[in-house]
Design an enzyme around this catalytic site. Structure first.
Site, mmCIF file in Angstrom:
data_model
loop_
_atom_site.group_PDB
_atom_site.id
_atom_site.type_symbol
_atom_site.label_atom_id
_atom_site.label_comp_id
_atom_site.label_asym_id
_atom_site.label_seq_id
_atom_site.Cartn_x
_atom_site.Cartn_y
_atom_site.Cartn_z
ATOM 1 C CB ALA A 1 2.337 4.163 19.042
ATOM 2 C CG ASN A 2 0.671 0.666 15.259
ATOM 3 O OD1 ASN A 2 1.720 0.049 15.098
ATOM 4 N ND2 ASN A 2 0.304 1.661 14.463
#
Ligand code: C5P
Length: 219
Positions: free
Chosen positions: A29-30
């Protein structure tokens, strides 16, 4: 729906991060919190727009008064966006993962002593570019975002041309700014008219100002 300058207008907002699965329990993810995109959806709804809010797994709940479509991965987001069209305006605030794991495992990858897994990646669809470059049925206004850590205006101006969107809302997310995950934002609005620097303000204030600009454009 609230009365207001965007009454009768249908607007799509993408928001939050995407999660790209590695296996059923792991993902990539970020650091997007979804706060700015959520604030934008709230502001647009307050101006009377019918808002379709396509969100990845965000840290904050979606606003009231919008149609919420929850997704996990970039491909799911792309599908949800395609299904939401046509719209009068699209505001793409999501931090979409650039890559996904090519062959996500259907079962949990087991830890084997001395053996490290190797992940192979492939590119995710560019949702903003796809919507911006639609041959027919393109939204009248497409707004992209650019999170940059250096040469913000130059990179964002190039990104606007590359993606084909009408406006880019660019911000400096280098760690020292505290913007990523924080409550304030300092943005530059890049359009045909050039680069317009906005003072640092709360993310909801940025959203209100952007929504007013959108209303002036398509309201
Ligand atoms: O190229 P970059 O990811 O920096 O561009 C950011 C802009 O493009 C944002 O508006 C983001 O929502 C959009 N984007 C997208 N699909 C992708 C990657 C980015 O819509 N796969």
């Amino acid at each position: 729906l609230a009365a207001g300058p965007l009454k009768g207008r249908r607007v799509l907002v993408t928001s939050g991060p995407t999660h790209e699965p590695i296996d059923p329990v792991r993902y990539i993810a970020n650091r997007s919190s979804g706060v700015q995109g959520t604030a934008i959806a709230r502001s647009l709804a307050a101006l009377g727009a019918e808002v379709v809010f396509v969100t990845g797994p965000a840290d904050v709940p979606p606003p009231e008064g919008v149609q919420v479509i929850r997704v996990q991965s970039a491909s799911e987001m792309a599908d949800a966006v395609a299904a939401a069209l046509p719209v009068d305006a699209a505001v793409m605030a999501a931090a979409v993962a650039d890559w996904r794991v090519k062959t996500a495992s259907g079962s949990k990858i087991k830890k084997v002593a001395g053996a490290l897994p190797v992940l192979e990646f492939e590119e995710n669809p560019d949702i903003l570019a796809t919507v911006s470059q639609m041959a027919s049925g393109r939204p009248a206004l497409v707004v992209g975002f650019a999170a940059e850590t250096d040469d913000v205006v130059a990179h964002a101006t190039a990104k606007r041309a590359r993606k084909g969107c009408d406006w880019i809302v660019a911000n400096d997310v280098s760690p020292a700014t505290g913007i990523m995950g924080g409550t304030e934002n300092a943005v530059v609005l890049i359009s045909d008219a050039g680069a317009e620097e906005w003072p640092r303000m709360g993310k909801q204030a940025v959203a209100d100002r952007l929504a007013k600009r959108i209303a002036a454009e398509i309201g």
